[in-house]
Design an enzyme around this catalytic site. Structure first.
Site, PDB file in Angstrom:
ATOM      1  N   SER A 258       0.963  -0.805  -0.156  1.00  0.00           N
ATOM      2  CA  SER A 258      -0.151   0.352   0.083  1.00  0.00           C
ATOM      3  C   SER A 258       0.989   1.620  -0.849  1.00  0.00           C
ATOM      4  CB  SER A 258      -0.531   0.128   0.927  1.00  0.00           C
ATOM      5  OG  SER A 258       0.023   0.137   2.264  1.00  0.00           O
ATOM      6  N   LYS A 259       0.006   2.546  -0.432  1.00  0.00           N
ATOM      7  CA  LYS A 259       0.827   3.463  -0.170  1.00  0.00           C
ATOM      8  C   LYS A 259       1.509   3.815   1.348  1.00  0.00           C
ATOM      9  CE  LYS A 259       0.286   8.443  -2.604  1.00  0.00           C
ATOM     10  NZ  LYS A 259      -0.638   8.488  -3.488  1.00  0.00           N
ATOM     11  N   ARG A 260       0.761   3.443   2.129  1.00  0.00           N
ATOM     12  CA  ARG A 260       1.472   3.686   3.272  1.00  0.00           C
ATOM     13  C   ARG A 260       2.256   2.856   3.687  1.00  0.00           C
ATOM     14  NH1 ARG A 260       0.826   2.601   9.094  1.00  0.00           N
ATOM     15  NH2 ARG A 260       0.334   1.208   8.597  1.00  0.00           N
ATOM     16  N   ALA A 263       5.966   3.534   2.212  1.00  0.00           N
ATOM     17  CA  ALA A 263       6.209   5.146   2.684  1.00  0.00           C
ATOM     18  C   ALA A 263       6.959   5.028   4.183  1.00  0.00           C
ATOM     19  CB  ALA A 263       5.400   6.012   2.847  1.00  0.00           C
TER      20      ALA A 263
END
Length: 496
Positions: A258-260, A263
């Site tokens: 996922s994007k999170r 990161a």
RNA sequence: GCCCCCAUCGUCUAGUGGCCCAGGACGUGGCCCUCUCAAGGCCAAAACGAGGAUUCGAAUUCCUCUGGGGGCACCA
């Protein structure tokens, strides 16, 4: 193994909406390999037909990431080529022409349904537990009505008139035939109300016009794959070879990153974004080697590949269709392999920026001396300053507590340090051959273990618990500094 | 919910009917080497999701189930 004797024209078609990630890089790599191997062309095409999603700088970053990896394209927005333009936003009229052709042949239709109405229809279908799909309202409007409503300025899109009956079979190189019931296919929108084509039409038109022979893309395109085959056929075009690559899963193997989560990775020194990898100490050679082997293999034992190796050995028929979990531990292993494979002068050239970034004043001559003793100790290039920074410091600050030998009293440690200092001072130089024998002798006399005595010296001279081999390091630092650092250690220990 | 894809050690994978009581690599554990840390060497534990079927013989073919993944936008 040569998979094709015909020159392949392949394209990598990212949308400039974000960073190039490992999955995209792998697709681009395979594209590049196939093109180079067959003497064909690798085309970079920017799929920016949705201008609302445009991210400034993204296109340039994709270029930079690909270049860093060593993946060079033959045709693209920046380098041009005989099939341009290579940005979809600059090809609007081309798509319009083929959309009209589809309408004229009755294989597409103009649709005036508003987004609001469609939303409502979808909701109702949802409630009835039906799969959401276009309800066909405008499918069979008369040509007159269509031109009247267009003339009246009504907003409209163009939809593909998907056959309602029968089945469609498309062929993927890795999976064979894939057959779907046409009724499960939607009347997909081909051209938006703003006149710009959507991916489905744009990609088909571009792939045909650019003479693309192999479409290599992610398996997220599998659901719309039949539509793409249908579009090519509706336009009377021969289809390219289709190759759908498996997706990369997160390290746990449970789903896509996922994007999170992406990161978060950087905190552990990892990233799925190519732009971060250099800063994290990864060599592009390692990245290429690693991603090449995620979903492709050569045989049952070869694991080290350079880009030229891959160009020679890559083949589509060794591709693996199942999803693969990203394994950064193995990535680190590949990084180490390639670091150790680097010629010393090249290692110097590559590690220099990491020292500079940490504020060290370095020179090539010293780096070249250090290179052989740290090469096999680097997991990542970014470890270099931490491991070898002491070579470039005017002096170091050893921790007194670490300096003292555990089995001895502080006074005994200080005494030992004095003996070491005396020996060092008496030597003509601190080269490996000169310094090691007398120190070994001292170890013997002291009744201590080599590790204890050398450990004290290591802390004194490097202020590090872990360092490159002691005597090799001393030789590079030079007698003057070594003696000075040892003297300081004596002072520190005496003050205990 | 519907559609599609996938299925070998924890992970990446080799394997296209007999060479497989399944090979390699990472990681893990042990040993060796050793001035620390690495690197290197040796050894070990570790997998064919389940059930049917075909066959003299199946990890390899077929079916069902299960599990996992992807997709269902006027995004790509």
């Amino acid at each position: 193994m040569v998979s094709s004797s015909q020159p392949a024209r392949v394209r990598f078609a990212p949308s400039p909406t974000g960073h190039l990630h490992l999955g995209g890089a792998r697709t681009a790599l395979y594209d590049y390999l196939l093109a180079r191997q067959t003497g064909g062309q690798f085309i970079l095409r920017i799929e920016d037909s949705d201008r609302r999603r445009f991210v400034p700088g993204a296109e340039e970053e994709i270029y930079a990431s690909l270049r860093w990896l060593g993946i060079q394209w033959d045709e693209g927005p920046d380098v041009g080529g005989p099939y341009g333009p290579y940005r979809q936003s600059e090809r609007k009229e081309i798509y319009q022409k083929y959309a009209n052709e589809l309408i004229d042949s009755g294989q597409a239709f103009t649709c005036f349904c508003t987004p609001e109405r469609l939303e409502k229809v979808r909701n109702e279908q949802q409630k009835r537990k039906e799969p959401p799909h276009y309800d066909g309202t405008c499918r069979n409007l008369s040509a007159n009505e269509v031109s009247e409503r267009i003339a009246a300025g009504e907003q409209h899109v163009i939809r593909f008139k998907t056959p309602k009956e029968g089945t469609t079979t498309v062929t993927d190189l890795l999976r064979g035939d894939i057959t779907v019931e046409n009724r499960t296919l939607d009347d997909y929108i081909l051209v938006r109300s703003d006149g710009l084509a959507l991916y489905h039409l744009a990609a088909a038109v571009d792939d045909h016009l650019m003479n693309i022979t192999h479409v290599i893309r992610g398996s997220e395109w599998l659901p719309t794959f039949p539509l793409h085959g249908l579009i090519h056929r509706a336009l009377g075009w021969q289809e390219p070879e289709w190759v759908h690559l498996s997706v990369f899963l997160k390290p746990s193997g449970k789903g896509k990153m996922s994007k999170r989560e992406s990161a978060e990775l950087i905190k552990d020194g990892h990233s799925i974004f190519v732009k971060d990898l250099e800063g994290l100490g990864y060599l592009p050679e390692a990245v290429v080697n690693w991603i090449a082997l995620m979903g492709w293999s050569y045989d049952d034992h070869t694991e080290i590949f350079t880009l030229p190796d891959l160009v020679e050995k890559f083949s589509l028929d060794k591709l693996n269709p199942s999803p693969a979990a990203i394994n950064f531990t193995k990535f680190d292993h590949f990084n180490g392999l390639h670091i150790r494979a680097l010629p010393l002068n090249e290692l110097v050239r590559r590690m220099k920026p990491y020292f500079v970034e940490k504020g060290f004043q370095v020179d090539d001559a010293t780096l070249l001396k250090i290179a052989p003793i740290i090469q096999e100790r680097l997991q990542g290039m970014d470890d270099a300053p931490e491991l070898a920074g002491f070579f470039f410091k005017p002096d170091v600050n050893p921790d007194v507590a670490e300096l003292a030998i555990k089995d001895l009293t502080p006074a005994e440690s200080a005494d030992l340090a004095k003996k070491i200092l005396a020996i060092l001072e008496s030597l003509p130089d601190v080269k490996l051959e000169t310094a090691e024998p007398p120190m070994r002798k001292l170890v013997e006399q002291s009744g201590l273990k080599a590790g204890q005595v050398f450990g004290l010296m290591r802390i004194a001279i490097t202020a590090q618990r872990v360092s490159p081999p002691l005597f090799e390091s001393m030789e590079i630092i030079g007698k003057e500094k070594v003696v000075a650092r040892m003297r300081r250690a004596v002072e520190l220990l005496s003050a205990l």
